[in-house]
Design a protein around this motif. Structure first.
Motif, PDB file in Angstrom:
ATOM      1  N   ILE A   1       0.872  -1.177   0.000  1.00 16.39           N
ATOM      2  CA  ILE A   1       0.000   0.000   0.000  1.00 16.39           C
ATOM      3  C   ILE A   1       0.905   1.222   0.000  1.00 16.39           C
ATOM      4  O   ILE A   1       1.799   1.337   0.845  1.00 16.39           O
ATOM      5  CB  ILE A   1      -0.927   0.049   1.232  1.00 16.39           C
ATOM      6  N   GLY A   2       0.683   2.118  -0.937  1.00 18.00           N
ATOM      7  CA  GLY A   2       1.409   3.391  -0.950  1.00 18.00           C
ATOM      8  C   GLY A   2       2.922   3.252  -0.993  1.00 18.00           C
ATOM      9  O   GLY A   2       3.628   4.034  -0.368  1.00 18.00           O
ATOM     10  N   GLY A   3       3.430   2.265  -1.707  1.00 18.52           N
ATOM     11  CA  GLY A   3       4.874   2.079  -1.804  1.00 18.52           C
ATOM     12  C   GLY A   3       5.504   1.352  -0.635  1.00 18.52           C
ATOM     13  O   GLY A   3       6.714   1.245  -0.541  1.00 18.52           O
ATOM     14  N   VAL A   4       4.670   0.845   0.283  1.00 16.57           N
ATOM     15  CA  VAL A   4       5.154   0.098   1.444  1.00 16.57           C
ATOM     16  C   VAL A   4       4.673  -1.346   1.319  1.00 16.57           C
ATOM     17  O   VAL A   4       3.474  -1.595   1.197  1.00 16.57           O
ATOM     18  CB  VAL A   4       4.629   0.706   2.766  1.00 16.57           C
ATOM     19  N   GLN A   5       5.601  -2.299   1.319  1.00 15.43           N
ATOM     20  CA  GLN A   5       5.254  -3.712   1.230  1.00 15.43           C
ATOM     21  C   GLN A   5       5.666  -4.420   2.509  1.00 15.43           C
ATOM     22  O   GLN A   5       6.793  -4.260   2.978  1.00 15.43           O
ATOM     23  CB  GLN A   5       5.949  -4.372   0.049  1.00 15.43           C
ATOM     24  N   LEU A   6       4.736  -5.187   3.077  1.00 17.56           N
ATOM     25  CA  LEU A   6       5.047  -6.010   4.238  1.00 17.56           C
ATOM     26  C   LEU A   6       5.747  -7.270   3.762  1.00 17.56           C
ATOM     27  O   LEU A   6       5.206  -8.026   2.951  1.00 17.56           O
ATOM     28  CB  LEU A   6       3.780  -6.372   5.017  1.00 17.56           C
ATOM     29  N   ILE A   7       6.959  -7.492   4.245  1.00 21.04           N
ATOM     30  CA  ILE A   7       7.724  -8.679   3.879  1.00 21.04           C
ATOM     31  C   ILE A   7       7.402  -9.828   4.817  1.00 21.04           C
ATOM     32  O   ILE A   7       7.075 -10.924   4.379  1.00 21.04           O
ATOM     33  CB  ILE A   7       9.242  -8.384   3.900  1.00 21.04           C
ATOM     34  N   SER A   8       7.494  -9.581   6.133  1.00 20.37           N
ATOM     35  CA  SER A   8       7.234 -10.655   7.099  1.00 20.37           C
ATOM     36  C   SER A   8       6.898 -10.070   8.464  1.00 20.37           C
ATOM     37  O   SER A   8       7.185  -8.913   8.749  1.00 20.37           O
ATOM     38  CB  SER A   8       8.446 -11.580   7.221  1.00 20.37           C
ATOM     39  N   VAL A   9       6.278 -10.913   9.283  1.00 19.76           N
ATOM     40  CA  VAL A   9       5.965 -10.574  10.669  1.00 19.76           C
ATOM     41  C   VAL A   9       6.501 -11.713  11.529  1.00 19.76           C
ATOM     42  O   VAL A   9       6.310 -12.882  11.213  1.00 19.76           O
ATOM     43  CB  VAL A   9       4.445 -10.421  10.894  1.00 19.76           C
TER      44      VAL A   9
END
Length: 67
Positions: free
Chosen positions: A49-57
């Motif tokens: 979203i908006g140039g931010v990608q979640l890689i891992s938690v």
């Protein structure tokens, strides 16, 4: 002189864009974030979203890729 000035102005237009990212919470493998002071959003790994990608938690931390 004019060409040098035009070149410098062109380079100035490629200035870095800062992103303000707040990790609000973690729920399972998803992260709740706030990007640039906007609404709270839930991200799953791989989602952007908006140039931010979640890689891992993992545990109480999250890894992001920011464009």
């Amino acid at each position: 002189m004019r060409l040098i000035l035009a070149g410098l102005l062109a380079l100035a237009s490629f200035a870095a864009h800062a992103v303000e990212l707040n990790l609000v919470g973690i729920m399972g493998n998803r992260a709740m974030v706030q990007i640039n002071g906007g609404k709270f959003r839930m991200l799953s790994p791989g989602q952007s979203i908006g140039g931010v990608q979640l890689i891992s938690v993992s545990g109480n931390s999250a890894v992001f890729d920011i464009d």
